[in-house]
Each structure stands twice: as structure tokens, then as C-alpha cells.
Design an enzyme around this catalytic site. Structure first.
Site, PDB file in Angstrom:
ATOM      1  N   SER A  92      -0.101 -11.688   7.732  1.00  0.00           N
ATOM      2  CA  SER A  92      -1.161 -10.822   7.206  1.00  0.00           C
ATOM      3  C   SER A  92      -1.601 -11.213   5.799  1.00  0.00           C
ATOM      4  O   SER A  92      -2.061 -12.327   5.578  1.00  0.00           O
ATOM      5  CB  SER A  92      -0.644  -9.384   7.274  1.00  0.00           C
ATOM      6  OG  SER A  92      -1.633  -8.485   6.895  1.00  0.00           O
ATOM      7  N   GLU A 398      -5.377   4.013   6.830  1.00  0.00           N
ATOM      8  CA  GLU A 398      -4.552   3.943   5.634  1.00  0.00           C
ATOM      9  C   GLU A 398      -5.492   3.628   4.471  1.00  0.00           C
ATOM     10  O   GLU A 398      -6.523   2.966   4.654  1.00  0.00           O
ATOM     11  CB  GLU A 398      -3.501   2.841   5.762  1.00  0.00           C
ATOM     12  CG  GLU A 398      -2.431   3.183   6.776  1.00  0.00           C
ATOM     13  CD  GLU A 398      -1.244   2.225   6.707  1.00  0.00           C
ATOM     14  OE1 GLU A 398      -0.142   2.691   6.388  1.00  0.00           O
ATOM     15  OE2 GLU A 398      -1.425   1.029   6.984  1.00  0.00           O
ATOM     16  N   PRO A 525      10.919   3.392  -0.185  1.00  0.00           N
ATOM     17  CA  PRO A 525      11.298   1.987  -0.098  1.00  0.00           C
ATOM     18  C   PRO A 525      10.237   1.247   0.716  1.00  0.00           C
ATOM     19  O   PRO A 525       9.796   1.762   1.747  1.00  0.00           O
ATOM     20  CB  PRO A 525      12.635   2.027   0.655  1.00  0.00           C
ATOM     21  CG  PRO A 525      12.667   3.337   1.365  1.00  0.00           C
ATOM     22  CD  PRO A 525      11.745   4.271   0.651  1.00  0.00           C
ATOM     23  N   GLY A 527       8.568  -1.253   3.318  1.00  0.00           N
ATOM     24  CA  GLY A 527       9.011  -1.765   4.617  1.00  0.00           C
ATOM     25  C   GLY A 527       8.744  -3.258   4.734  1.00  0.00           C
ATOM     26  O   GLY A 527       9.069  -3.869   5.746  1.00  0.00           O
ATOM     27  N   ARG A 533       8.422   1.448  -3.902  1.00  0.00           N
ATOM     28  CA  ARG A 533       7.042   1.660  -4.344  1.00  0.00           C
ATOM     29  C   ARG A 533       6.887   3.035  -4.969  1.00  0.00           C
ATOM     30  O   ARG A 533       7.463   4.023  -4.502  1.00  0.00           O
ATOM     31  CB  ARG A 533       6.080   1.538  -3.166  1.00  0.00           C
ATOM     32  CG  ARG A 533       6.068   0.156  -2.585  1.00  0.00           C
ATOM     33  CD  ARG A 533       4.785  -0.129  -1.822  1.00  0.00           C
ATOM     34  NE  ARG A 533       4.936  -1.330  -1.010  1.00  0.00           N
ATOM     35  CZ  ARG A 533       4.872  -2.572  -1.480  1.00  0.00           C
ATOM     36  NH1 ARG A 533       4.655  -2.792  -2.757  1.00  0.00           N
ATOM     37  NH2 ARG A 533       5.037  -3.602  -0.668  1.00  0.00           N
TER      38      ARG A 533
HETATM   39  C1  16G Z   1       2.345  -3.216   6.843  1.00  0.00           C
HETATM   40  C2  16G Z   1       1.749  -2.210   7.776  1.00  0.00           C
HETATM   41  C3  16G Z   1       0.798  -1.298   7.038  1.00  0.00           C
HETATM   42  C4  16G Z   1       1.510  -0.644   5.886  1.00  0.00           C
HETATM   43  C5  16G Z   1       2.199  -1.663   5.020  1.00  0.00           C
HETATM   44  C6  16G Z   1       3.100  -0.955   4.053  1.00  0.00           C
HETATM   45  C7  16G Z   1       1.191  -2.554  10.106  1.00  0.00           C
HETATM   46  C8  16G Z   1       0.413  -3.359  11.077  1.00  0.00           C
HETATM   47  N1  16G Z   1       1.015  -2.886   8.831  1.00  0.00           N
HETATM   48  O1  16G Z   1       1.378  -4.072   6.317  1.00  0.00           O
HETATM   49  O2  16G Z   1       0.360  -0.328   7.937  1.00  0.00           O
HETATM   50  O3  16G Z   1       0.606   0.089   5.102  1.00  0.00           O
HETATM   51  O4  16G Z   1       3.001  -2.513   5.814  1.00  0.00           O
HETATM   52  O5  16G Z   1       3.831  -1.871   3.339  1.00  0.00           O
HETATM   53  O6  16G Z   1       1.929  -1.655  10.456  1.00  0.00           O
HETATM   54  P1  16G Z   1       5.047  -1.411   2.450  1.00  0.00           P
HETATM   55  O7  16G Z   1       6.032  -0.721   3.339  1.00  0.00           O
HETATM   56  O8  16G Z   1       5.537  -2.673   1.857  1.00  0.00           O
HETATM   57  O9  16G Z   1       4.493  -0.489   1.421  1.00  0.00           O
HETATM   58 MG    MG Z   2      -3.133  -7.561   8.076  1.00  0.00          MG
END
Ligand code: 16G
Ligand code: MG
Length: 570
Positions: A92, A398, A525, A527, A533
Site C-alpha cells: 500500500s 476512514e 497501538p 496495527g 499512535r
Molecule cells: C491499514 C488499514 C487501514 C487502517 C490502517 C491503520 C486496511 C485495508 N487498511 O492500512 O484501514 O486505517 O491500516 O494503520 O485494512 P495503523 O494501525 O498503523 O494506524
Molecule cells: Mg492502500
């Protein structure tokens, strides 16, 4: 796989596409062959990875074994669901050196949570245990090993993606699965292909041409009325993050160019993937991407590296940058849909799903001005998607720009029937809704599809980008990251808006929030990264910055911060 769609026939094949039927000798599952091939995709010693929010993601050079094993797992999942399963190779918006992989379930949705666990188990198994883990999963998930398996594969434009998708294919074939390699695709296109194949083509034709045709036809139909008057809405600048979105949008443009002309920037011919550009960069830095020529008041948008996110923006006559994020996209779309639903006079319910990152002003506007119910889920598309399925019309976005609209089967049938039966204005509204259903990707958030929906709405409503932006004013906000020894010491509840552990952290946040006006803050935390965060919003940018900083300090102190203490000024 629900009975609703019946048994998959693995979908159509185009002569141009590369489909490989595996040799008869591999059709049976053979432990020796698995061992032999697995050794060629050996796991680095001591490496432990987790199937996170969006699959596995790390440096590309550490992923070969994960790819091979996800090929194996996709075969088991396909056998179990008696459906086509998708495997997407992408990281991504991550830097070009990273890569990742995620599996796509039968209706084009994210992999079921119990299989995320199987994926983690298999990815971390020691070499000698791979076969045993496969058998364990088969037993736990009641996989019929005699069943055929079919897997479709897509990849983004990262230099490592081609080789890694080859490792997926090795995994699929060694377990006797059949596959179809689509090669370069946006992530949402792969989700679309999986859904099409498992609906025996009812959702659409499972080819890139089928995707372009379906969306473009709906777009052109929808905007017919709007474009007779002039062409002031017809041009859009698109930052493609130097990713696969550029290739696909360029391929698709001739299909919809009678309704919209797009000018591509960061198309991958010069710059590096996601470097100083793309939706994630623009959203998190709140500034234009490099390489985009922005003139005042021009409508611009950015995709992320695999084209499943989109954000809009413009610069005003004073040269100030204005971001229009996923929240404002959701607001534009929901108000358009709500108007059409009122017009056709059917009692179809509409709900909007957000996460804790949604700007407080957007939630207030949706609830108080538009009077639509708003729900908050945990971060991650699967959570929003799942919640949105509860409504006749479920809008989810989002703030970072990932989102779509889901229509229940019943709502879709009703609307398509009304589009034939109703008279005059009502009929027109139903026809518009019918086209909107076809224009949205019902399997996943999709930058190309969302872009076309937004462009159609702006044109139909005669809205400029400034008028759209003026729907409400975002509360100033700030996001920060804090490094801690183990981010799992933070656990949350209430859709991540409250910290449960470590003790005292939530109380500290509550006390800090009280010091500011219109304020809100939460921590979670990540993901996808090894950080915690922090999000804060308040009545002014100074307050939001200061609150975010103070909350970061609380996290650092109470959750085992490592390295330098967070300092003001970020
Ligand atoms: C991923 C997720 C997105 C989420 C982001 C949060 C999918 C397809 N993508 O990019 O939805 O907003 O993680 O990232 O599920 P973080 O947990 O690092 O804040
Ligand atoms: Mg993406």
C-alpha cells in the site's frame, strides 16, 4: 461462501490472461513436495511476523517464505469455502522497499479473523513444522482436502512484487491449486475480481476490461444530465503516488473520457513509489504532494500506492492548502444518497460508519445537520465494512480516505426495480441510485471508483471544490507516534476511544483533555507499525498540538517509552 450465490464455477477466462493448469502430478497434496519447495522459500531464523490490520507487511527481503506460505494457505481457504480466493501482493502506502500480502475472501472482503490466526501460525512455523501446521489448520477449519482450489493473484508496481507473487504461485501449485495471475492490479481491482468470480459473473465480468466497462458505463449514465451545460467540472488532477493506480487509470481513461478528463501526476515514470506523494503523505503532512502542479482553486486528488485510498484538496486564492479527507468525502456522498432515498420515498435505512479518527466536526455535521445515524468502529477496513453491512445503505470511510458504500441485496433489488417502475422525478432518482450502486466497488474502498462517484456528485450538484469544503470546518487536529518497548501494553475499548491498560493512562488523558476546549484525544497501538499512535483535536491548532504532545508524554511515561522523550514541535 453463502448459498445465495451458489457454487463458484471459478469464473470466466480471457484468452489474453495467463492461466496455468497445474500438472496432474501435483494435484494431490504431497508432504514431500511441500517440504522440498518450502526449503526453497526458507524462513529466516527467528523471524516472527503477524497478520496485521492489512495482512503481512515488512521489508520485501524478509517476505519470500510468507508469500510461499500464503499461497499454501489460500489453497486451503479456497478448498474450505469452495470458492475462489484472492492474494494481493502490496504494501500500500509503505515505502518502496517494503512489501506485503493479504488474502481476499470469497465475497471480495478481508480474510475472516480466525484465518488471520491460521495465517500467522503458518507464517511463523519452523521449516520442519510447515506440513504439520497445514494439517492442523485443515483439521481445525474442517477443510475438505479433496476439494479443488482456485486462487487469483494480483500485485502492485514495487520492484519486489513480481518475484514475490511468483513465490505465492509456487505455494499454490505445490498444493495442487489452480491459479490465475492477473499481474499488475490495484488492490480494489483484485477484490472486485474475486467477488465477480464467486458470483458467477453476476457482480460483473472478472477481467480488467469488465471492471472498466462496469464502472465507466455507470459513471457516464449517471453524469449524462450534468455535462450538457458546459465543461467546467470536467477536468481533475490526480496524484497517483507513482503506483499501480497510474497504470490502471491511464488504461481506463478512454472508457469514461466523455464525462471526465484526468491529468495524471506522479505516474511512476520518474519518482519513487509513495515518496513525498500519495494519499497517506498528503493526509498526514497536510500538504500537496511533490510533483503536482496546483493552480488556485483547481480540484486535485491523491491515490495511495495500491489505489484503495483517495483524498481531495485544493489551494485557495491566497495559496493556502485545503485538505478534503475521507470524512468530508463520506459527508458529500451520504448527503447525495440521502436526498435520492427521500426522493424515491422508500424507507431504506442509511448509516454512516467512521473510526475514532473521524474529525469531530464531521460526526457532528452528519448527526445534527444531516440527521443520519453515525457509528464508530475500530480502525481497519474490515471493522467498518462489517458494520456497514448492517444497513440497506451503509456508507463507510476512514479519515485517511479508504471507504465505499455497501447496498444490501434487498436494497439493490428494490432500487433497480423502482428504476423501471416509478414515474418522472422519482424514476430519475431511482435510476441515479441504480447507477451509483454499480459505480461503487462493493468489495472494498477503491480510489478510482470513489473518484468517479465524487466527480459525478460534484457535477450533478453543481458544487465547486470550495463549496464542498465549506460543508463544515474541520477541528484542528494532530497525530503523533510514540515508540514504546512493547506497544501491546496498551489495550483499548469503546472502538479504541478509551485506553484500558496500562493503569492510569486513561485518567491522565482525561485530565489533559479537560484543559482544552472542544477537545478529544485517544491512543492506540498501530496495527501496521511498531509505534503507539496519538490523536488529539481541539479548538485551535496550538491547542491540538499541545494536547497531542502532552498525551505523548503520558504514553511515554506510563507505557514504557523508549528512546528520546517526545518533545514539543514534533
Ligand atoms: C491499514 C488499514 C487501514 C487502517 C490502517 C491503520 C486496511 C485495508 N487498511 O492500512 O484501514 O486505517 O491500516 O494503520 O485494512 P495503523 O494501525 O498503523 O494506524
Ligand atoms: Mg492502500
Amino acid at each position: 461462501m453463502g448459498d445465495e450465490w451458489g457454487h463458484s464455477d471459478f469464473g470466466p477466462e480471457s484468452a489474453l490472461e495467463r492461466t496455468v493448469q497445474v500438472g496432474q502430478d501435483l494435484l494431490d497434496m504431497d508432504p514431500e513436495a511441500v517440504r522440498k519447495y518450502s526449503a526453497l522459500h526458507a524462513k529466516p531464523d527467528g523471524l516472527v511476523l503477524q497478520y496485521g490490520t492489512a495482512g503481512f507487511r515488512t521489508k520485501a527481503e524478509r517476505l519470500d517464505h510468507v508469500m510461499f506460505r500464503m499461497g499454501l494457505l489460500a489453497v486451503l481457504r479456497s478448498k474450505q469455502t469452495k470458492s475462489t480466493i484472492g492474494v494481493m501482493v502490496t504494501a500500500s502506502h509503505n515505502p518502496e522497499e517494503d512489501n506485503g500480502v493479504k488474502l481476499v475472501d470469497p465475497l471480495g472482503e478481508m480474510l475472516a479473523p480466525s484465518w488471520e490466526e491460521h495465517a500467522t501460525c503458518l507464517a511463523n512455523a519452523e521449516e520442519r513444522d510447515v506440513w504439520r501446521v497445514l494439517m492442523d489448520i485443515s483439521e481445525k477449519a474442517a477443510v475438505n482436502l479433496q476439494q479443488e482450489a482456485f486462487v487469483v493473484i494480483g500485485r502492485d508496481t514495487r520492484p519486489s512484487s513480481e518475484r514475490l507473487s511468483q513465490s505465492v504461485i509456487d505455494g499454490v501449485t505445490v498444493l495442487g491449486g489452480q491459479f490465475h495471475d492477473y499481474g499488475l492490479l490495484t488492490t480494489p481491482q483484485l477484490h472486485y475480481m474475486v467477488y465477480c468470480r464467486n458470483s458467477s459473473g453476476r457482480y460483473g465480468e472478472a477481467t480488467v476490461d469488465g471492471y472498466y466497462q462496469k464502472l465507466s458505463t455507470a459513471f457516464v449514465e449517471l453524469t449524462k444530465q450534468a455535462f450538457c451545460g458546459g465543461n467546467e467540472y470536467r477536468s481533475l488532477k490526480v496524484d497517483c503516488a507513482n503506483g499501480v493506480g497510474a497504470l490502471k487509470l491511464r488504461e481506463m481513461e478512454p472508457y469514461f473520457s466523455q464525462g471526465l478528463s484526468v491529468q495524471l501526476f506522479n505516474d511512476g515514470t520518474k519518482g519513487k513509489l509513495n515518496h513525498l506523494c500519495g494519499a497517506d503523505f498528503v493526509k498526514s503532512h497536510q500538504r500537496p504532494p511533490q510533483g503536482m502542479e496546483m493552480k488556485s482553486s483547481e480540484r486535485c486528488c491523491s491515490f495511495d500506492g495500491d489505489a484503495d485510498r483517495i483524498v481531495y484538496y485544493y489551494s485557495d486564492t491566497d495559496g493556502h492548502f485545503h485538505l478534503i479527507d475521507g470524512d468530508k468525502i463520506a459527508t458529500l456522498i451520504s448527503s447525495f444518497l440521502k436526498e435520492l432515498l427521500v426522493e424515491i420515498g422508500e424507507s431504506l435505512n442509511i448509516g454512516v460508519v467512521q473510526t475514532a479518527y473521524a474529525n469531530g466536526s464531521s460526526t457532528r455535521y452528519l448527526e445534527e445537520v444531516m440527521k443520519v445515524p453515525v457509528y464508530c468502529t475500530k480502525t481497519g477496513v474490515k471493522h467498518l465494512h462489517h458494520k456497514a453491512q448492517e444497513f440497506d445503505v451503509g456508507v463507510y470511510f476512514e479519515a485517511n480516505g479508504h471507504g465505499t458504500v455497501l447496498f444490501s441485496k434487498a436494497a439493490e433489488m428494490k432500487i433497480k426495480q423502482l428504476a423501471k417502475e416509478l414515474e418522472d422525478k422519482k424514476r430519475k432518482a431511482a435510476q441515479m441510485l441504480a447507477n451509483v450502486i454499480d459505480l461503487f466497488n462493493q468489495a472494498a474502498g477503491d480510489a478510482i471508483s470513489d473518484m468517479l462517484v465524487i466527480e459525478a456528485i460534484l457535477a450533478l450538484k453543481g458544487l465547486t471544490v470550495q463549496e464542498w469544503d465549506a460543508l463544515y470546518t474541520d477541528l484542528p487536529n494532530r497525530q503523533l507516534k510514540v515508540k514504546v518497548a512493547d506497544r501491546q501494553v496498551i489495550s483499548t475499548t469503546d472502538a479504541e476511544r478509551q485506553a484500558v491498560t496500562p493503569p492510569g493512562l486513561q485518567e491522565a488523558i482525561n485530565d489533559l483533555v479537560k484543559k482544552y476546549k472542544l477537545s478529544r484525544a485517544f491512543v492506540r497501538p498501530s496495527g501496521t507499525e511498531d509505534v503507539v499512535r496519538v490523536y488529539a483535536e481541539a479548538d485551535s491548532q496550538e491547542s491540538a498540538d499541545s494536547l497531542a504532545h502532552e498525551v505523548s508524554l503520558a504514553v511515554f511515561q506510563l507505557a514504557g517509552g523508549v528512546g528520546e522523550r517526545p518533545h514539543p514541535g514534533f
